[in-house]
Motif scaffolding. Structure first.
Motif, PDB file in Angstrom:
ATOM      1  N   ALA B 330       0.651  -1.248   0.137  1.00 30.10           N
ATOM      2  CA  ALA B 330      -0.033  -0.127   0.073  1.00 30.10           C
ATOM      3  C   ALA B 330       0.752   1.267   0.008  1.00 30.10           C
ATOM      4  N   SER B 331       0.334   2.511  -0.579  1.00 34.25           N
ATOM      5  CA  SER B 331       0.901   3.678  -0.414  1.00 34.25           C
ATOM      6  C   SER B 331       0.654   4.063   1.127  1.00 34.25           C
ATOM      7  N   ARG B 332       1.319   5.261   1.423  1.00 31.40           N
ATOM      8  CA  ARG B 332       1.103   5.819   2.787  1.00 31.40           C
ATOM      9  C   ARG B 332      -0.498   6.370   3.107  1.00 31.40           C
ATOM     10  N   ALA B 348       9.749   5.073   1.713  1.00 30.00           N
ATOM     11  CA  ALA B 348      10.818   5.372   2.467  1.00 30.00           C
ATOM     12  C   ALA B 348      10.610   5.104   3.783  1.00 30.00           C
ATOM     13  N   THR B 349       9.543   5.386   4.017  1.00 29.28           N
ATOM     14  CA  THR B 349       9.016   5.233   5.716  1.00 29.28           C
ATOM     15  C   THR B 349       8.238   3.903   5.868  1.00 29.28           C
ATOM     16  N   GLY B 350       8.160   2.967   4.833  1.00 27.64           N
ATOM     17  CA  GLY B 350       7.678   1.977   4.979  1.00 27.64           C
ATOM     18  C   GLY B 350       8.654   0.760   4.467  1.00 27.64           C
ATOM     19  N   ILE B 363      -1.638   4.795  -7.596  1.00 31.27           N
ATOM     20  CA  ILE B 363      -0.404   5.242  -6.903  1.00 31.27           C
ATOM     21  C   ILE B 363       0.153   6.155  -7.757  1.00 31.27           C
ATOM     22  N   SER B 364       0.258   7.547  -7.237  1.00 34.50           N
ATOM     23  CA  SER B 364       0.794   8.586  -7.921  1.00 34.50           C
ATOM     24  C   SER B 364       2.278   8.513  -8.500  1.00 34.50           C
ATOM     25  N   GLY B 365       2.948   7.859  -7.419  1.00 36.25           N
ATOM     26  CA  GLY B 365       4.317   7.749  -7.501  1.00 36.25           C
ATOM     27  C   GLY B 365       5.119   9.126  -6.876  1.00 36.25           C
ATOM     28  N   GLN B 368       9.003   9.341  -2.332  1.00 37.30           N
ATOM     29  CA  GLN B 368       9.024   8.506  -0.995  1.00 37.30           C
ATOM     30  C   GLN B 368       8.440   7.328  -1.373  1.00 37.30           C
ATOM     31  N   HIS B 369       7.547   7.066  -2.149  1.00 33.20           N
ATOM     32  CA  HIS B 369       7.110   5.793  -2.786  1.00 33.20           C
ATOM     33  C   HIS B 369       7.931   5.164  -3.615  1.00 33.20           C
ATOM     34  N   LEU B 370       8.425   5.915  -4.622  1.00 30.29           N
ATOM     35  CA  LEU B 370       9.160   5.446  -5.651  1.00 30.29           C
ATOM     36  C   LEU B 370      10.619   4.846  -5.082  1.00 30.29           C
ATOM     37  N   ILE B 382      -1.588   1.069 -12.817  1.00 29.96           N
ATOM     38  CA  ILE B 382      -2.938   1.337 -13.421  1.00 29.96           C
ATOM     39  C   ILE B 382      -3.284   2.669 -12.689  1.00 29.96           C
ATOM     40  N   ASN B 383      -3.554   3.522 -13.510  1.00 35.02           N
ATOM     41  CA  ASN B 383      -3.785   4.795 -12.930  1.00 35.02           C
ATOM     42  C   ASN B 383      -4.680   5.771 -13.926  1.00 35.02           C
ATOM     43  N   LEU B 384      -5.339   6.738 -13.536  1.00 35.77           N
ATOM     44  CA  LEU B 384      -6.379   7.689 -14.372  1.00 35.77           C
ATOM     45  C   LEU B 384      -5.384   8.624 -15.045  1.00 35.77           C
ATOM     46  N   GLY B 400      -6.868   4.110 -16.895  1.00 32.08           N
ATOM     47  CA  GLY B 400      -8.103   3.501 -16.761  1.00 32.08           C
ATOM     48  C   GLY B 400      -8.780   3.828 -15.240  1.00 32.08           C
ATOM     49  N   ASP B 401      -9.817   3.476 -15.346  1.00 36.76           N
ATOM     50  CA  ASP B 401     -10.198   3.388 -13.727  1.00 36.76           C
ATOM     51  C   ASP B 401      -9.935   2.061 -13.054  1.00 36.76           C
ATOM     52  N   ALA B 402      -9.195   2.173 -11.837  1.00 37.57           N
ATOM     53  CA  ALA B 402      -8.614   1.083 -11.313  1.00 37.57           C
ATOM     54  C   ALA B 402      -9.658  -0.323 -11.187  1.00 37.57           C
TER      55      ALA B 402
HETATM   56  C1  LIG Z   1       8.204  12.354   5.182  1.00 34.57           C
HETATM   57  C2  LIG Z   1       7.484  11.483   4.299  1.00 34.57           C
HETATM   58  C3  LIG Z   1       7.500  10.271   4.150  1.00 34.57           C
HETATM   59  C4  LIG Z   1       6.714   9.541   3.261  1.00 34.57           C
HETATM   60  N1  LIG Z   1       6.781   7.964   3.093  1.00 34.57           N
HETATM   61  C5  LIG Z   1       6.112   7.374   2.057  1.00 34.57           C
HETATM   62  C6  LIG Z   1       6.347   6.166   2.087  1.00 34.57           C
HETATM   63  O1  LIG Z   1       7.191   5.627   2.721  1.00 34.57           O
HETATM   64  N2  LIG Z   1       5.370   5.659   1.238  1.00 34.57           N
HETATM   65  C7  LIG Z   1       4.518   6.016   0.638  1.00 34.57           C
HETATM   66  O2  LIG Z   1       3.791   5.537  -0.258  1.00 34.57           O
HETATM   67  N3  LIG Z   1       4.237   7.470   0.595  1.00 34.57           N
HETATM   68  C8  LIG Z   1       5.036   8.140   1.604  1.00 34.57           C
HETATM   69  N4  LIG Z   1       4.692   9.495   1.816  1.00 34.57           N
HETATM   70  C9  LIG Z   1       3.722  10.111   1.217  1.00 34.57           C
HETATM   71  C10 LIG Z   1       3.795  10.380  -0.169  1.00 34.57           C
HETATM   72  O3  LIG Z   1       4.509  11.710  -0.415  1.00 34.57           O
HETATM   73  C11 LIG Z   1       2.722  10.702  -1.114  1.00 34.57           C
HETATM   74  O4  LIG Z   1       1.570  11.371  -0.349  1.00 34.57           O
HETATM   75  C12 LIG Z   1       1.893   9.257  -1.274  1.00 34.57           C
HETATM   76  O5  LIG Z   1       2.451   8.244  -1.518  1.00 34.57           O
HETATM   77  C13 LIG Z   1       0.811   9.479  -1.998  1.00 34.57           C
HETATM   78  O6  LIG Z   1       0.016   8.164  -2.152  1.00 34.57           O
HETATM   79  P1  LIG Z   1      -0.845   7.824  -3.249  1.00 34.57           P
HETATM   80  O7  LIG Z   1      -0.133   7.735  -4.371  1.00 34.57           O
HETATM   81  O8  LIG Z   1      -1.553   6.540  -2.854  1.00 34.57           O
HETATM   82  O9  LIG Z   1      -2.072   8.984  -3.313  1.00 34.57           O
HETATM   83  P2  LIG Z   1      -2.197  10.058  -4.414  1.00 34.57           P
HETATM   84  O10 LIG Z   1      -1.067  10.910  -4.628  1.00 34.57           O
HETATM   85  O11 LIG Z   1      -3.441  10.794  -4.094  1.00 34.57           O
HETATM   86  O12 LIG Z   1      -2.557   9.370  -5.906  1.00 34.57           O
HETATM   87  C14 LIG Z   1      -3.581   8.591  -6.234  1.00 34.57           C
HETATM   88  C15 LIG Z   1      -3.447   8.280  -7.444  1.00 34.57           C
HETATM   89  O13 LIG Z   1      -4.538   7.544  -8.005  1.00 34.57           O
HETATM   90  C16 LIG Z   1      -5.280   7.983  -9.198  1.00 34.57           C
HETATM   91  N5  LIG Z   1      -6.279   7.591  -9.169  1.00 34.57           N
HETATM   92  C17 LIG Z   1      -7.576   8.342  -8.486  1.00 34.57           C
HETATM   93  N6  LIG Z   1      -8.715   7.641  -8.922  1.00 34.57           N
HETATM   94  C18 LIG Z   1      -8.281   6.572  -9.689  1.00 34.57           C
HETATM   95  C19 LIG Z   1      -9.167   5.509 -10.138  1.00 34.57           C
HETATM   96  N7  LIG Z   1     -10.517   5.394 -10.116  1.00 34.57           N
HETATM   97  N8  LIG Z   1      -8.667   4.528 -10.814  1.00 34.57           N
HETATM   98  C20 LIG Z   1      -7.008   4.612 -11.007  1.00 34.57           C
HETATM   99  N9  LIG Z   1      -6.398   5.610 -10.589  1.00 34.57           N
HETATM  100  C21 LIG Z   1      -6.928   6.521  -9.789  1.00 34.57           C
HETATM  101  C22 LIG Z   1      -4.747   9.275  -9.421  1.00 34.57           C
HETATM  102  O14 LIG Z   1      -4.857   9.497 -10.547  1.00 34.57           O
HETATM  103  C23 LIG Z   1      -3.518   9.493  -8.641  1.00 34.57           C
HETATM  104  O15 LIG Z   1      -2.461   9.336  -9.488  1.00 34.57           O
HETATM  105  C24 LIG Z   1       5.889  10.093   2.674  1.00 34.57           C
HETATM  106  C25 LIG Z   1       5.657  11.677   2.754  1.00 34.57           C
HETATM  107  C26 LIG Z   1       6.302  12.301   3.677  1.00 34.57           C
HETATM  108  C27 LIG Z   1       6.506  13.826   3.706  1.00 34.57           C
END
Ligand SMILES: Cc1cc2nc3c(=O)[nH]c(=O)nc-3n(C[C@H](O)[C@H](O)[C@H](O)COP(=O)(O)OP(=O)(O)OC[C@H]3O[C@@H](n4cnc5c(N)ncnc54)[C@H](O)[C@@H]3O)c2cc1C
Lengths: 269, 427
Positions: B330-332, B348-350, B363-365, B368-370, B382-384, B400-402
């Motif tokens: 999972a992402s954070r 990074a923190t996981g 996951i937007s990438g 910290q996740h990459l 898989i992303n929109l 497309g929609d996840a």
């Molecule tokens: C100090 C620090 C440490 C961190 N450490 C980590 C870490 O270890 N791991 C980590 O993961 N994050 C970490 N983060 C957080 C990181 O910066 C991001 O906020 C986080 O990774 C974003 O998660 P996300 O991609 O799931 O969410 P979002 O950035 O909200 O991305 C969601 C994505 O889903 C897509 N999407 C939306 N709806 C749909 C749909 N229906 N179908 C398909 N795609 C869709 C969107 O286009 C978007 O690309 C850290 C942040 C900080 C400040």
């Protein structure tokens, strides 16, 4: 085999864990070694097992602090075999394991300080004439002097082994994580020191030890007869953005592409 | 296709005779495909027709592309496209000494680690041209490797038998001891990999009574030492470098030397004179155990289906992970929002993961996740959002929609499973 397992039942299983002083990878402070702590955890998780910890080495202040980390896991005492800091600890460990006669000896895979060659379990096994297995992930059962254990393979896979006791097993990072060390028990526990003649490790004194250098990155050498190929290889960008992008496709087409990739990589079972 | 050039005198005659009605077709045929610009003449020389080179560009002007791209594209699989074998053949008839190598052969083939090690073995064997040594590779059980010669093996000892297919270190050590008795190799080299050569090498060294150098990453000539070589090994969990004289038994890390690329060796089969001794094994291999992917720790997992903020249908996601047989990540954001437990966080923190296939769903990438998926081999996104950073990292991205895509994937895999089941029933 000269050493037979004494008790045939599981009850009263005698387990010895060899522990060392570790070193924190970032702060370089002395601590309980990670793999050794996992070995202690595994020993504690065995039913009806009498667990004894053995440490051979010097006991400076630093070391005592680190060794107390193991006591904090709920262990009464550590048998401390005092050795000079440059000594070869294998002879001393062999003698003390002979005296203790445990059915199972657990160790970490390799130490976090010193040579860290991971040879000790194998040397002990050879000296005692016991079998040794590596990468122990779980002890499933111990019956009639035979242990059934799971060995950790890469990628989270497991292999089941049966091994005749007494035996030595090494534990690596795929074993369950060690419990926290509690402060009170760590203070109360005892370091039962015992002197033992130390055998100096002469070879080691000739070595030249320095902090690890960064390893040179391997260059990509392109051997091709045609200048065009060599140029293309040299001028090529680092592989990025080379991925395949499927937009405006139906979910089924996308799923098909993903499915093909998964099948190609062989991760579908 | 055979490389022997077969000549057809009649066709050659037609090729020379410009007035022959079949002249053009024959030219094309001899030229090896579409362009009739090059053919092998009657004397074996290459003949060119400069008028037949090139193509008509978009504005009607004839263009000639001398970079070769056009030609390469025009003649797939033609004789020129095949890389010529330029390796020098080396045969060592009477070696002065042997360098024994026990490759891991994981998956039945030489790994890159094995090849590096064979490169190191060649360095040791070829150091003195007056006294060339031979590299002896010892392989256990069945394998699929056919390029031992290219990897630098002079002598190949295949130890066959049912006893060598599973995990039986004691039997293998007994076989290696026989090699030691009969051939007395000058050096023993093994890959220091966690469950192959690393373990076998330590067992062997202890049995032979030699003190090995472990985690060796560099070997240099040094006249001051007994063996004439000095090595640098990692010590103390990789935090120190130990420079020491090279012993007889060496356990080397990957990239300890360049693999062999310029010579081809004989890989001549050899056999042991005496039958292998029977060993009473105290370790018995009961085979691999099926593990539940959900219980595998993230860091070890081979196939991860990771969910982020874009996942809306969590039941669908969990179902997909189960059907795919993937470990969940999972992402954070997904963790912070309470959809996934904390120990499943990648980044990074996981956990830093090293999966072979990592599927990032919604996951937007973020950086910290990459960071956490740096060492993954194949990434699927898989992303929109077509512009997000995960797409840039991914090897395959589906826009497309996840939930829809996951549902389609689940359906596809269920169909695949059914097909497989039918095949099995039919067989
Ligand atoms: C100090 C620090 C440490 C961190 N450490 C980590 C870490 O270890 N791991 C980590 O993961 N994050 C970490 N983060 C957080 C990181 O910066 C991001 O906020 C986080 O990774 C974003 O998660 P996300 O991609 O799931 O969410 P979002 O950035 O909200 O991305 C969601 C994505 O889903 C897509 N999407 C939306 N709806 C749909 C749909 N229906 N179908 C398909 N795609 C869709 C969107 O286009 C978007 O690309 C850290 C942040 C900080 C400040």
């Amino acid at each position: 085999m000269q050493h037979d397992a004494k008790s045939s039942s599981h009850a009263g299983l005698n387990v010895a864990v060899l522990v060392t002083v570790g070193r924190h990878p970032v702060t370089a402070r002395a601590r309980r070694a990670d793999q050794d702590a996992r070995a202690v955890e595994m020993a504690l998780s065995l039913n009806d097992a009498a667990v004894r910890l053995v440490h051979a080495g010097g006991n400076g202040d630093d070391n005592e602090e680190a060794l107390r980390g193991y006591l904090g896991m709920g262990i009464g005492e550590i048998n401390l075999i005092k050795q000079a800091s440059s000594a070869d600890v294998v002879p001393a460990l062999v003698t003390s394991l002979r005296d203790m006669a445990p059915q199972l000896v657990l160790t970490g895979t390799r130490a976090e300080t010193g040579e860290g060659s991971g040879l000790v379990p194998y040397l002990l096994a050879e000296a005692l004439g016991w079998p040794v297995i590596s990468g122990l992930a779980q002890v499933e059962s111990i019956e009639q002097g035979v242990a059934t254990v799971l060995q950790a393979l890469p990628r989270g896979k497991r292999r089941r082994l049966r091994v005749r006791l007494p035996a030595i097993a090494t534990v690596d990072s795929s074993a369950p994580a060690a419990r926290q060390s509690a402060f009170g028990p760590a203070r109360r526990g005892e370091l039962a020191a015992r002197a033992c003649a130390s055998v100096p490790d002469e070879l080691q004194e000739q070595w030249h030890v320095q902090p690890a250098r960064k390893r040179p990155k391997r260059l990509k050498i392109v051997k091709s007869a045609s200048a065009r190929d060599r140029f293309k290889a040299a001028a090529a960008k680092a592989d990025s953005g080379s991925g395949q992008l499927l937009s405006d496709v139906s979910p089924e087409q996308g799923a098909e592409a993903i499915f093909n990739l998964l099948k190609e990589e062989g991760v579908l079972r | 296709m055979s490389d022997i050039i077969r000549r057809d005198p009649r066709k050659e005659w037609i090729a020379r005779n410009r007035l022959h009605p079949e002249h053009l077709e024959v030219l094309a045929e001899l030229g090896g495909g579409a362009s009739p610009s090059e053919w092998t003449g009657p004397s074996g020389l290459t003949r060119r027709n400069p008028h037949a080179v090139g193509f008509i560009g978009p504005n009607g002007i004839k263009r000639i592309d001398r970079s070769g791209a056009q030609q390469a594209a025009n003649q797939p699989g033609s004789r020129q496209a095949q890389p010529k074998d330029t390796r020098r053949r080396v045969e060592i008839e009477a070696p002065a000494f042997m360098v024994a190598v026990v490759p891991d052969l994981s998956g039945g083939r030489l790994s890159s680690h094995d090849r590096d090690l064979l490169g190191l073995a060649r360095q040791l064997a070829d150091a003195d041209p007056e006294r060339p040594g031979a590299v002896l590779a010892i392989v256990f059980g069945t394998h699929k490797e056919t390029t031992f010669g290219e990897a630098g093996v002079d002598r190949l000892l295949e130890v066959q038998g049912d006893a060598f297919s599973g995990y039986l270190p004691e039997t293998r050590i007994a076989a290696l001891q026989s090699v030691e008795r009969e051939m007395a190799p000058h050096y023993w080299l093994l890959p220091d990999s966690s469950l192959g050569g690393g373990e076998l090498g330590r067992r062997l060294a202890v049995r032979l009574g030699e003190r090995p150098a472990t985690q060796v990453w560099q070997v240099e000539a040094d006249a001051d030492t007994d063996t004439g070589w000095r090595c640098t090994a990692r010590g103390a969990a990789g935090t120190t470098d130990i420079a020491r004289a090279m012993p007889r038994v060496v356990l080397a890390l990957a990239e300890c030397a360049e693999p062999v690329s310029e010579t081809r060796h004989a890989a001549q089969p050899v056999e042991l004179a005496q039958a292998l001794p029977e060993v009473l094994g105290r370790i018995e291999d009961m085979g691999e155990v099926a593990v539940d992917p959900a219980s595998v720790s993230l860091a070890e997992a081979e196939f991860i289906l990771s969910a982020g903020n874009g996942v809306k249908d969590w039941d669908g996601y969990h179902h997909a992970a189960q059907v795919l047989g993937a470990t969940k990540g999972a992402s954070r954001v997904a963790v912070d929002d309470g959809f996934m437990p904390r120990d499943r966080q990648v980044g990074a923190t996981g956990t830093w993961v090293s999966a072979r296939v990592y599927v990032a769903v919604g996951i937007s990438g973020a950086i910290q996740h990459l960071q956490g998926i740096q060492s993954c081999e194949k990434v699927v996104a898989i992303n929109l959002d077509e512009g997000c950073d995960m797409i840039k990292r991914a090897d395959l991205s589906v826009i497309g929609d996840a939930s829809e895509i996951l549902a389609a994937l689940v359906a596809r895999i269920e169909r695949y499973r059914e097909e497989q089941q039918e095949n099995r029933d039919a067989a």
